[in-house]
Design a protein around this motif. Structure first.
Motif, short mmCIF file in Angstrom:
data_model
loop_
_atom_site.label_atom_id
_atom_site.label_comp_id
_atom_site.label_asym_id
_atom_site.label_seq_id
_atom_site.Cartn_x
_atom_site.Cartn_y
_atom_site.Cartn_z
N GLU A 132 -50.56 -38.28 8.33
CA GLU A 132 -50.74 -39.50 9.14
C GLU A 132 -51.31 -40.64 8.31
OE1 GLU A 132 -52.99 -40.92 13.23
OE2 GLU A 132 -52.89 -38.80 12.73
N GLN A 133 -52.35 -40.35 7.53
CA GLN A 133 -52.96 -41.38 6.69
C GLN A 133 -51.99 -41.81 5.59
OE1 GLN A 133 -55.87 -43.05 6.82
NE2 GLN A 133 -56.27 -42.10 8.81
N GLY A 134 -51.21 -40.85 5.06
CA GLY A 134 -50.24 -41.17 4.03
C GLY A 134 -49.18 -42.13 4.53
N MET A 135 -48.66 -41.85 5.77
CA MET A 135 -47.65 -42.73 6.35
C MET A 135 -48.20 -44.14 6.61
SD MET A 135 -44.86 -41.14 6.36
CE MET A 135 -43.94 -42.30 7.33
N SER A 136 -49.49 -44.22 6.98
CA SER A 136 -50.12 -45.53 7.19
C SER A 136 -50.14 -46.33 5.89
CB SER A 136 -51.55 -45.33 7.71
OG SER A 136 -52.20 -46.59 7.83
N GLU A 137 -50.43 -45.62 4.77
CA GLU A 137 -50.43 -46.29 3.47
C GLU A 137 -49.01 -46.73 3.08
OE1 GLU A 137 -52.71 -47.32 1.40
OE2 GLU A 137 -54.36 -46.63 2.68
N VAL A 138 -48.01 -45.89 3.40
CA VAL A 138 -46.61 -46.26 3.12
C VAL A 138 -46.23 -47.50 3.90
CG1 VAL A 138 -44.21 -45.55 3.42
CG2 VAL A 138 -45.89 -43.94 2.49
N MET A 177 -47.84 -51.53 -6.96
CA MET A 177 -48.00 -50.45 -7.94
C MET A 177 -49.29 -49.67 -7.70
SD MET A 177 -45.42 -50.23 -9.97
CE MET A 177 -46.16 -49.27 -11.29
N ILE A 178 -50.36 -50.41 -7.44
CA ILE A 178 -51.65 -49.74 -7.17
C ILE A 178 -51.56 -48.91 -5.90
CG2 ILE A 178 -54.07 -50.14 -6.61
CD1 ILE A 178 -53.91 -52.67 -8.38
N ARG A 179 -50.94 -49.52 -4.85
CA ARG A 179 -50.81 -48.82 -3.57
C ARG A 179 -49.93 -47.57 -3.69
NH1 ARG A 179 -54.10 -49.45 0.84
NH2 ARG A 179 -54.86 -51.58 0.87
N SER A 180 -48.91 -47.66 -4.55
CA SER A 180 -48.02 -46.49 -4.71
C SER A 180 -48.79 -45.30 -5.26
CB SER A 180 -46.84 -46.86 -5.63
OG SER A 180 -47.30 -47.11 -6.95
N GLU A 181 -49.76 -45.56 -6.11
CA GLU A 181 -50.59 -44.48 -6.63
C GLU A 181 -51.52 -43.92 -5.54
OE1 GLU A 181 -52.62 -46.05 -9.97
OE2 GLU A 181 -50.81 -46.31 -11.19
N ILE A 182 -51.96 -44.87 -4.68
CA ILE A 182 -52.87 -44.45 -3.61
C ILE A 182 -52.13 -43.59 -2.59
CG2 ILE A 182 -54.28 -45.29 -1.69
CD1 ILE A 182 -55.00 -47.70 -3.43
N VAL A 183 -50.83 -43.91 -2.37
CA VAL A 183 -50.05 -43.20 -1.35
C VAL A 183 -50.03 -41.69 -1.63
CG1 VAL A 183 -47.72 -42.83 -0.45
CG2 VAL A 183 -48.64 -45.13 -0.63
N GLY A 184 -49.69 -41.36 -2.89
CA GLY A 184 -49.62 -39.93 -3.25
C GLY A 184 -50.95 -39.25 -3.06
N LYS A 185 -52.03 -39.91 -3.47
CA LYS A 185 -53.37 -39.32 -3.35
C LYS A 185 -53.76 -39.15 -1.88
CE LYS A 185 -58.10 -40.01 -4.95
NZ LYS A 185 -59.02 -40.91 -5.70
N THR A 186 -53.36 -40.15 -1.05
CA THR A 186 -53.68 -40.08 0.38
C THR A 186 -52.97 -38.91 1.03
OG1 THR A 186 -53.98 -42.48 0.45
CG2 THR A 186 -53.65 -41.36 2.55
N PHE A 187 -51.66 -38.72 0.69
CA PHE A 187 -50.93 -37.59 1.24
C PHE A 187 -51.63 -36.26 0.90
CE2 PHE A 187 -47.07 -40.25 1.81
CZ PHE A 187 -46.73 -39.84 3.09
N ARG A 188 -52.13 -36.17 -0.32
CA ARG A 188 -52.74 -34.91 -0.74
C ARG A 188 -54.11 -34.68 -0.12
NH1 ARG A 188 -50.82 -36.79 -5.70
NH2 ARG A 188 -52.95 -37.39 -6.32
N GLU A 189 -54.90 -35.76 0.00
CA GLU A 189 -56.29 -35.59 0.40
C GLU A 189 -56.51 -35.83 1.89
OE1 GLU A 189 -58.63 -38.12 -2.02
OE2 GLU A 189 -58.17 -37.03 -3.89
N ARG A 190 -55.73 -36.74 2.54
CA ARG A 190 -56.03 -37.09 3.93
C ARG A 190 -54.94 -36.67 4.91
NH1 ARG A 190 -58.62 -43.19 3.52
NH2 ARG A 190 -60.22 -42.70 1.96
N GLY A 191 -53.85 -36.19 4.41
CA GLY A 191 -52.83 -35.70 5.32
C GLY A 191 -51.69 -36.68 5.53
#
Length: 380
Positions: free
Chosen positions: A216-222, A200-214
């Motif tokens: 590639e970083q978002g897919m790594s979090e996924v 649940m915590i990571r799912s929130e981070i994923v969206g933020k990562t996509f917005r702020e880091r692009g």
């Protein structure tokens, strides 16, 4: 616990004292019976001799009667023709007749005495026969009592012990159920629940990562989140498998055992050989569940207490029964020594009793353990 053990020792002592008393009484009864038998045999020999003496006396009396009859005829003739005989001849005939009469009287007295003795002996022999019969009856009853004390009382003690074991088993079942609930609660909290919380915590981070880091970083979090979900799913499946393996319903006993043994071997880093003899076939659900749990319990006992290097599990299916062998090369134990943590063995025995099967355990210190379970196909 010491009070119960003291009571058991006191009961054993009482039974042993009773056995000693009855055994001594049995020996005394036997001695009395043998003495009566010897007396009876001696009296029977005497009776046989007396009967022969009586017979001889009767024959002698018959001869004396004939002689007396002839002597009386002679005396009558002498008396009739008194003047033809001398005084000496008359005296001789009279004395001879008197002597025969005296002998007959004495013989009859002797015969009466022998007959009386014969009757006494016969009565005494009958009395001794009754005593012998009574002693034999008492011996028979004493043997029954001894057998009761030495076997039935032992069975009673075993029944009491079995009832006590069943009571302890029941209490341990309650403890085990509570411990299983606590363990399941801990596993769910520390494992899947914690992992899902992280997801649940990571799912929130994923969206933020996509917005702020692009991207590639978002897919790594996924990818990281997917790995966490996979682990959580694995933990959930493992817990469910321990509660009841779903493969048992779908695939049957042998494939489920093969999978369980492979998983156990990998987890505990112990070589476990699985040998199949006979036909692989499906049984009813209760039978397969019982067989699986028995092997599971035997394996866990070996791993927990035996510290083995190699375990062999033999699945032997015969036309009449299913034989399961669990053999390890661990440190072994003394089967006669009851331990406080023998809950597993008690549970196995209870389950096998329900299945009308047989359980044998061959073990000794330093020489491993062999467990054999036989379950009739028609038990369920």
């Amino acid at each position: 616990m010491s009070t119960v053990q003291d009571s058991e020792k006191a009961l054993d002592q009482i039974i042993n004292e009773m056995v000693d008393v009855v055994s001594n009484s049995k020996n005394e009864i036997f001695s009395l019976g043998e003495e009566a038998r010897k007396q009876q045999q001696a009296l029977e020999r005497e009776l046989t001799n007396i009967k022969q003496e009586v017979k001889n006396l009767i024959d002698e009396n018959d001869q004396l009667e004939r002689k007396l009859k002839l002597s009386r005829l002679r005396l009558s003739e002498v008396s009739k023709y008194f003047d033809r005989y001398s005084e000496e001849e008359v005296r001789e005939v009279y004395n001879h007749t008197h002597s025969l009469q005296t002998q007959i009287v004495l013989q009859r007295q002797k015969e009466e005495g022998l007959i009386k003795r014969r009757e006494e002996l016969e009565q005494r022999i009958r009395s001794l026969g009754t005593s012998i019969q009574r002693s034999e009856n008492l011996m028979s009853k004493t043997n029954v009592i001894l057998n009761y004390l030495m076997t039935d009382f032992k069975e009673i003690n075993e029944t009491i012990q079995s009832a006590k074991d069943s009571q302890e088993f029941g209490l341990k079942i309650i403890d085990a159920q509570e411990e299983e609930r606590r363990s399941l609660s801990r596993e769910m909290h520390d494992g899947p629940a914690q992992m899902l919380a992280n997801v649940m915590i990571r799912s929130e981070i994923v969206g933020k990562t996509f917005r702020e880091r692009g991207l590639e970083q978002g897919m790594s979090e996924v990818k990281t989140m997917k790995e966490m979900v996979r682990k959580a799913l694995y933990e959930v499946r493992r817990i469910i498998y321990d509660l009841r393996p779903m493969a048992l319903d779908d695939l049957g006993l042998v494939p489920t055992l093969r999978k369980y043994i492979a998983t156990t071997e990998e987890y505990h880093q112990v070589r476990i050989e699985f040998v199949i003899r006979g036909k692989e076939e499906r049984f009813n659900q209760q039978f397969e569940t019982a067989a699986f749990r028995l092997i599971q319990e035997a394996l866990q006992n070996a791993l927990k207490h035996g510290e083995p290097r190699v375990i062999r599990v033999i699945y032997e299916n015969t036309p009449e029964k299913l034989n399961l062998h669990i053999i390890d090369d661990g440190k072994g134990f003394n089967p006669a020594e009851k331990k406080e943590d023998s809950f597993g063995l008690i549970g196995m025995r209870e389950r096998i009793d329900i299945l009308r099967g047989e359980l044998s355990i061959d073990s000794s210190l330093g020489k491993g353990t062999r467990v054999k379970i036989s379950i009739p196909h028609q038990s369920m």
